[in-house]
Design an enzyme around this catalytic site. Structure first.
Site, PDB file in Angstrom:
ATOM      1  CG  LEU A  72      -6.033   0.114   7.436  1.00  0.00           C
ATOM      2  CD1 LEU A  72      -7.350   1.048   7.436  1.00  0.00           C
ATOM      3  CD2 LEU A  72      -5.797  -0.406   6.097  1.00  0.00           C
ATOM      4  CG  ASP A  73       0.761   0.538   5.177  1.00  0.00           C
ATOM      5  OD1 ASP A  73       1.293   0.006   6.175  1.00  0.00           O
ATOM      6  OD2 ASP A  73       0.597   0.261   3.871  1.00  0.00           O
ATOM      7  CE  LYS A  74       2.095   9.827   8.902  1.00  0.00           C
ATOM      8  NZ  LYS A  74       3.234  10.411   9.563  1.00  0.00           N
ATOM      9  NE  ARG A 112       3.882   0.685   1.353  1.00  0.00           N
ATOM     10  CZ  ARG A 112       3.261   1.823   1.811  1.00  0.00           C
ATOM     11  NH1 ARG A 112       2.817   2.030   3.152  1.00  0.00           N
ATOM     12  NH2 ARG A 112       3.243   2.601   0.661  1.00  0.00           N
ATOM     13  CB  SER A 129      -3.894   2.606   4.019  1.00  0.00           C
ATOM     14  OG  SER A 129      -3.096   2.059   3.048  1.00  0.00           O
TER      15      SER A 129
END
Length: 181
Positions: A40-42, A139, A44
């Site tokens: 999971l992106d930073k 993403r 998100s």
């Protein structure tokens, strides 16, 4: 075999080490030899599954197993039926066509406050979409919503397969039913 369901807060890296001042999983999870199944992106939030089982990790994160991942997405604007239909049939991105997704507009979900809060603009409406995908490109959800004219403001992964965030507060995790912080 530990299987950990963690509610990753906004701003936390999906890894156990980071640079100076970066928040990582080590701040929240002190279980040896577990690793995230997927990322999971930073910027998100939401469900991150961690395990020490390499085969299970691959089954969760590899697109070839088509594990559904459910996202609650706050977007800028109001989705038209055409935009939702485009998400459902697949979206052309720079790295190719996405698989068809399940997409529907939803009422704003009952979620925790985000820190920092999502920017609010009086002149631009926002709305929420539930998006279920079976891939996990870099993403991807943000790129999909942007491609149909709905930039993502907030992204929360609610479920991976049958595992959900239900009852797991941000920054806490559970294994076999108990929430921990």
């Amino acid at each position: 075999m530990p299987l950990i369901l963690f509610n990753k807060p906004y701003g936390v890296l999906t890894q156990f080490t980071g640079g100076p001042g970066e928040r990582t999983l080590a701040e929240f999870i002190d279980v040896p030899a577990v690793y995230p199944a997927g990322r999971l992106d930073k910027d998100s939030e939401g469900l991150l599954v961690l395990t020490d089982d390499g085969r299970l990790q691959a089954q969760i994160s590899s697109p070839r197993f088509k594990q559904p991942k459910t996202y609650l997405v706050q977007v800028e604007g109001v989705p038209s039926e055409a935009a939702l239909a485009q998400l459902r049939s697949g979206v052309e991105l720079r790295d190719g066509m996405t698989r068809p997704a399940k997409a529907r507009q939803i009422e704003p979900p009952q979620l925790w406050e985000r820190d920092p809060p999502v920017r609010f603009r009086k002149s631009v409406p926002d709305s929420w979409i539930e998006l279920i995908i079976t891939e996990g490109r870099n993403r991807q959800v943000r790129r999909m919503t942007a491609a149909v004219g709905l930039p993502t403001l907030r992204l929360v992964r609610w479920a991976v397969g049958s595992w959900t965030l239900d009852g797991i507060a941000p920054g806490t995790w559970r294994e076999a039913g108990q929430a921990r912080s």
